[in-house]
Design an enzyme around this catalytic site. Structure first.
Site, short mmCIF file in Angstrom:
data_model
loop_
_atom_site.label_atom_id
_atom_site.label_comp_id
_atom_site.label_asym_id
_atom_site.label_seq_id
_atom_site.Cartn_x
_atom_site.Cartn_y
_atom_site.Cartn_z
CG HIS A 133 34.79 10.18 6.13
ND1 HIS A 133 33.61 10.58 6.71
CD2 HIS A 133 35.09 11.13 5.20
CE1 HIS A 133 33.20 11.72 6.16
NE2 HIS A 133 34.07 12.07 5.23
NE ARG A 151 34.13 5.95 16.64
CZ ARG A 151 34.42 6.83 15.67
NH1 ARG A 151 35.35 7.76 15.87
NH2 ARG A 151 33.79 6.78 14.53
CB SER A 154 23.46 15.09 9.98
OG SER A 154 24.87 15.09 9.92
CD GLU A 201 14.19 13.22 13.99
OE1 GLU A 201 13.33 14.02 13.53
OE2 GLU A 201 14.01 12.49 14.97
CD GLN A 259 29.02 11.01 5.12
OE1 GLN A 259 29.39 12.08 5.58
NE2 GLN A 259 27.75 10.70 5.00
CG ASN A 260 28.84 4.78 8.40
OD1 ASN A 260 28.79 5.98 8.64
ND2 ASN A 260 27.76 4.04 8.22
CB ILE A 261 35.60 4.53 9.87
CG1 ILE A 261 35.19 4.86 11.32
CG2 ILE A 261 35.76 5.83 9.07
CD1 ILE A 261 36.26 5.64 12.09
CG ASP A 262 30.59 0.83 10.85
OD1 ASP A 262 30.57 0.36 9.69
OD2 ASP A 262 29.64 1.50 11.32
CE1 TYR A 293 38.55 7.47 14.89
CE2 TYR A 293 39.72 8.94 16.39
CZ TYR A 293 38.85 8.74 15.32
OH TYR A 293 38.27 9.82 14.71
C1 BJW Z 1 19.07 7.40 11.24
C2 BJW Z 1 18.94 6.40 12.17
C3 BJW Z 1 18.34 5.28 11.75
C4 BJW Z 1 20.00 8.08 13.17
N1 BJW Z 1 17.92 5.21 10.47
N2 BJW Z 1 18.69 7.40 10.01
C5 BJW Z 1 32.74 23.60 2.78
C6 BJW Z 1 32.00 24.45 3.59
C7 BJW Z 1 32.21 24.49 4.96
C8 BJW Z 1 33.17 23.68 5.57
C9 BJW Z 1 33.88 22.83 4.78
C10 BJW Z 1 33.68 22.81 3.40
N3 BJW Z 1 34.52 21.88 2.88
C11 BJW Z 1 35.23 21.33 3.89
C12 BJW Z 1 34.87 21.89 5.05
C13 BJW Z 1 35.41 21.58 6.41
C14 BJW Z 1 34.88 20.28 6.98
C15 BJW Z 1 33.36 20.35 7.12
O1 BJW Z 1 32.60 19.76 6.39
N4 BJW Z 1 32.87 21.05 8.12
C16 BJW Z 1 31.43 21.12 8.35
C17 BJW Z 1 31.11 20.64 9.75
C18 BJW Z 1 30.93 22.49 8.02
N5 BJW Z 1 35.24 19.14 6.11
C19 BJW Z 1 36.44 18.61 6.15
O2 BJW Z 1 37.29 19.04 6.89
C20 BJW Z 1 36.70 17.44 5.21
N6 BJW Z 1 37.88 17.69 4.49
C21 BJW Z 1 37.91 18.37 3.34
O3 BJW Z 1 36.90 18.71 2.76
O4 BJW Z 1 39.18 18.62 2.88
C22 BJW Z 1 39.39 19.71 1.99
C23 BJW Z 1 39.20 20.98 2.81
C24 BJW Z 1 39.73 21.06 4.08
C25 BJW Z 1 39.52 22.24 4.84
C26 BJW Z 1 38.78 23.29 4.29
C27 BJW Z 1 38.25 23.17 3.00
C28 BJW Z 1 38.47 22.00 2.26
C29 BJW Z 1 36.95 16.18 6.01
C30 BJW Z 1 35.74 15.73 6.75
C31 BJW Z 1 36.06 14.46 7.52
C32 BJW Z 1 34.93 14.09 8.47
N7 BJW Z 1 35.44 13.19 9.41
C33 BJW Z 1 34.52 12.55 10.34
C34 BJW Z 1 35.35 11.64 11.28
C35 BJW Z 1 35.82 10.38 10.53
C36 BJW Z 1 36.53 9.45 11.42
C37 BJW Z 1 35.67 8.95 12.54
O5 BJW Z 1 34.60 8.34 12.30
O6 BJW Z 1 36.03 9.17 13.69
O7 BJW Z 1 33.54 11.77 9.63
S1 BJW Z 1 33.51 13.72 11.22
C38 BJW Z 1 32.04 12.75 11.23
O8 BJW Z 1 30.98 13.36 10.44
C39 BJW Z 1 32.43 11.45 10.51
C40 BJW Z 1 31.18 11.16 9.74
O9 BJW Z 1 31.46 10.27 8.67
C41 BJW Z 1 30.74 12.54 9.29
C42 BJW Z 1 29.28 12.62 8.90
O10 BJW Z 1 28.45 12.29 9.97
P1 BJW Z 1 27.11 11.48 9.69
O11 BJW Z 1 27.41 10.14 9.21
O12 BJW Z 1 26.20 12.31 8.87
O13 BJW Z 1 26.54 11.31 11.19
P2 BJW Z 1 25.60 12.28 12.01
O14 BJW Z 1 25.66 11.84 13.44
O15 BJW Z 1 25.88 13.69 11.76
O16 BJW Z 1 24.13 11.99 11.45
C43 BJW Z 1 23.47 10.77 11.63
C44 BJW Z 1 22.17 10.83 10.86
O17 BJW Z 1 21.55 9.55 10.93
C45 BJW Z 1 21.16 11.85 11.42
O18 BJW Z 1 20.63 12.60 10.34
C46 BJW Z 1 20.08 10.97 12.06
O19 BJW Z 1 18.78 11.55 11.97
C47 BJW Z 1 20.18 9.72 11.22
N8 BJW Z 1 19.78 8.49 11.90
N9 BJW Z 1 19.53 6.85 13.37
C48 BJW Z 1 18.09 6.25 9.64
N10 BJW Z 1 18.16 4.22 12.56
#
Ligand code: BJW
Length: 275
Positions: free
Chosen positions: A122, A69, A221, A247, A104-107, A66
């Site tokens: 987040h 980052r 995503s 995408e 969702q970004n933390i930056d 972290y």
């Molecule tokens: C471009 C581009 C350009 C590239 N122009 N586009 C229901 C069902 C199943 C599971 C769960 C559920 N509810 C909860 C869960 C569990 C879990 C979860 O979702 N799991 C899934 C993986 C299935 N969720 C949680 O645990 C959440 N808590 C919660 O819901 O609590 C209650 C609960 C708990 C447990 C069970 C049930 C309920 C908390 C989630 C916290 C996520 N944390 C992170 C880390 C944050 C800190 C850090 O940054 O280090 O958040 S994980 C990571 O993913 C980060 C991001 O914010 C998040 C999303 O990612 P994002 O932003 O989408 O990035 P990418 O890389 O995935 O995608 C990038 C996109 O950009 C791509 O599409 C590219 O194509 C595009 N792109 N360049 C435009 N130039």
């Protein structure tokens, strides 16, 4: 004729606009996304370090990740996407349309681009909290804003570097990591997998989405909950959903508008709306 014409016409008719952003929005500022091939720090996938289990078993490693980052985000600059969103906010507000950015970004790049109404769902790289405290919304006795990059002697640009040989790795004693004045270990005030979101923030998001009649999803995503469910919540209320992404995602086909490309290329023109 601009490919955005229909989208722009619909947008000017909205009353409550919400923008949801993910890591793709910061990609053009040089910040790697989570799920692309650059989402590695040392030999670790980002996702393996963004968990409470990782922190519990190796707090020094997670702190190094972290801090790396934090340094990267501090050096990065907001890009054309961040500024286009700020311009959209100003245009909508001056036409009596409400605007909320949920990121969702933390930056903190949206903040630095001067967008005003932001929900950081987040958390932030620039906040720390007591390791036992669940909330993270406001600074208080357990949550601390901290923009200082020299947070302690063992977390420097060199010791937190992503490409480091085994010989250069240092053993960090937990006592040397950031602690509060009562000696409690601090951690980044971000939401890791399996952790609940801040209760007040979740309430704010739910009431914002309840009113939303036009959702714009950019650079995520859409696989991480609860954000992955926001489009559906708006669609249930017959709101319009649009997406900008490099995408297509699994839900793109179900949205009213999908624009493929880099958000920095698309948004300045797409958000150039006339009333
Ligand atoms: C471009 C581009 C350009 C590239 N122009 N586009 C229901 C069902 C199943 C599971 C769960 C559920 N509810 C909860 C869960 C569990 C879990 C979860 O979702 N799991 C899934 C993986 C299935 N969720 C949680 O645990 C959440 N808590 C919660 O819901 O609590 C209650 C609960 C708990 C447990 C069970 C049930 C309920 C908390 C989630 C916290 C996520 N944390 C992170 C880390 C944050 C800190 C850090 O940054 O280090 O958040 S994980 C990571 O993913 C980060 C991001 O914010 C998040 C999303 O990612 P994002 O932003 O989408 O990035 P990418 O890389 O995935 O995608 C990038 C996109 O950009 C791509 O599409 C590219 O194509 C595009 N792109 N360049 C435009 N130039």
């Amino acid at each position: 004729m601009s490919k955005f014409k229909e989208f722009q016409k619909a947008l000017t008719k909205a009353k409550n606009v919400v923008v949801l952003t993910g890591a793709g929005v910061s990609a053009e500022s040089g910040i790697p996304t989570f799920r692309d091939k650059n989402g590695l720090w040392r030999q670790y996938e980002f996702m393996d370090l963004a968990t409470p289990e990782a922190f519990e078993s190796n707090p020094a490693l997670v702190w190094q990740f972290y801090q790396y980052r934090r340094i990267m985000a501090s050096k990065a600059k907001p890009n054309a996407s961040h500024y286009a969103i700020t311009n959209l906010e100003q245009k909508l507000l001056s036409n009596n349309i409400s605007f909320t950015l949920i990121t969702q970004n933390i930056d903190e790049l949206h903040k630095r681009a001067n967008t005003k109404n932001i929900i950081e769902m987040h958390g932030s790289l620039f906040r720390f909290k007591n390791e036992f405290y669940e909330g993270f919304k406001e600074d208080g006795i357990n949550v601390y804003s901290n923009y200082n990059l020299n947070i302690c002697d063992v977390l420097t640009e060199k010791t937190c570097a992503p490409n480091i040989s085994n010989d250069e790795l240092i053993n960090i004693d937990i006592s040397k990591l950031p602690h509060d004045e009562n000696g409690v270990l601090l951690r980044p005030a971000v939401v890791w997998f399996g952790e609940a979101l801040d209760y007040e923030i979740m309430n704010e998001i739910n009431s914002t989405l309840d009113k939303c009649d036009f959702l714009i999803i950019i650079g995520t995503s859409g696989v991480v909950y609860p954000a992955a469910n926001f489009a559906r919540l708006v669609q249930i209320n017959y709101g319009v959903v649009s997406e900008f992404n490099l995408e297509p995602t699994s839900l793109s086909k179900s949205f009213d508008y999908f624009f493929q490309g880099k958000s920095g290329d698309l948004l300045p023109e797409a958000f150039d709306i006339q009333f």
